[in-house]
Design an enzyme around this catalytic site. Structure first.
Site, PDB file in Angstrom:
ATOM      1  N   SER A 115      -1.639  -1.178  89.301  1.00 17.30           N
ATOM      2  CA  SER A 115      -1.215   0.106  89.856  1.00 17.30           C
ATOM      3  C   SER A 115      -2.251   0.617  90.863  1.00 17.30           C
ATOM      4  CB  SER A 115      -0.959   1.093  88.721  1.00 17.30           C
ATOM      5  OG  SER A 115      -0.221   2.202  89.165  1.00 17.30           O
ATOM      6  N   ASP A 167      10.534  -0.597  87.437  1.00 14.19           N
ATOM      7  CA  ASP A 167       9.338   0.234  87.503  1.00 14.19           C
ATOM      8  C   ASP A 167       9.702   1.630  88.029  1.00 14.19           C
ATOM      9  OD1 ASP A 167       6.854   1.450  88.093  1.00 14.19           O
ATOM     10  OD2 ASP A 167       5.920  -0.483  88.496  1.00 14.19           O
ATOM     11  N   HIS A 198       6.754  -0.132  84.283  1.00 17.07           N
ATOM     12  CA  HIS A 198       5.401  -0.091  84.852  1.00 17.07           C
ATOM     13  C   HIS A 198       4.436  -0.594  83.786  1.00 17.07           C
ATOM     14  CE1 HIS A 198       2.709   1.155  88.034  1.00 17.07           C
ATOM     15  NE2 HIS A 198       1.966   1.864  87.181  1.00 17.07           N
TER      16      HIS A 198
END
Length: 219
Positions: A115, A167, A198
């Site tokens: 991320s 996601d 995610h």
């Protein structure tokens, strides 16, 4: 120097993986992945999991949390505070320099990130001139991809990039656009998509292990 959590898989490691966590997590977040990822017969590795600084995050009402940069809005074309990204790139450079001082060859260092952490390593790669073993970018994107440019002397490092089709934090099309932008800038991107949100999944870890296996055996 950023504070870190470290794990070594054997004595006198000659390879390092510096792994940046996501927003609101810390260096402990991905430490449990080590026994799932590492395979018998691999050379000794040092995993370095740094803690991001604590900073106010604008889209979270300014609540302080660990983050590699501030997120100032929802538009992925301009959401990342690029001054913060660049400061985190500088912190990453210091960690790489320390690994080299500890006896790890530059070409034996992988940069990994999830991320926000992945956004930092992808940004770093566009101006990184020292050798690298490769880049691991999980559930992430390239900030300001439309305006991104790669300096002529930037390292040619292979990229393992993986993303979840469901996601909700970084939508799949954003990640796919980033992968395309990286390829257009000359990076060798191996792309993987998984039916997940995610997060990471077992199939992804296995594919990453295959990718690492090729590079560790060649080195």
């Amino acid at each position: 120097m950023l504070e870190t959590v470290e794990q070594e898989t054997g004595a006198s490691p000659q390879w390092s993986i510096i792994w940046l966590h996501g927003l609101g997590a810390d260096g402990h977040d991905f430490a449990p992945i080590v026994p799932e990822l590492v395979r018998p017969g691999w050379p000794a590795l040092r995993f370095v999991f740094p803690h991001a600084p604590v900073r106010p995050i604008t889209i979270n009402n300014g609540v302080p949390m660990r983050g590699w940069y501030d997120i100032v809005g929802m538009d992925f074309r301009s959401r990342a505070d690029m001054d913060g990204v660049r400061a985190s790139v500088a912190g990453l450079e210091a960690l790489v320099a320390r690994e080299i001082e500890r006896g790890i060859a530059a070409e034996h260092i992988f940069l990994a990130g999830f991320s926000q952490g992945g956004a930092v390593i992808l940004t770093a790669a566009l101006a990184w001139t020292a050798p690298l073993a490769g880049l691991i970018a999980l559930s992430t994107y390239l900030p300001e991809a439309e305006a991104a440019h790669r300096i002529e002397a930037a390292v040619q490092a292979p990229v393992f990039m993986a993303h979840g089709a469901q996601d909700p934090v970084i939508p799949l099309p954003v990640a796919e656009h980033s992968a395309d932008a990286l390829r257009s800038l000359g990076l060798d991107v191996e792309w993987h998509r998984y039916p997940m949100a995610h997060q990471v999944c077992a199939e992804e870890i296995h594919a990453l292990g295959d990718w690492l296996q090729l590079r560790l055996s060649a080195g």
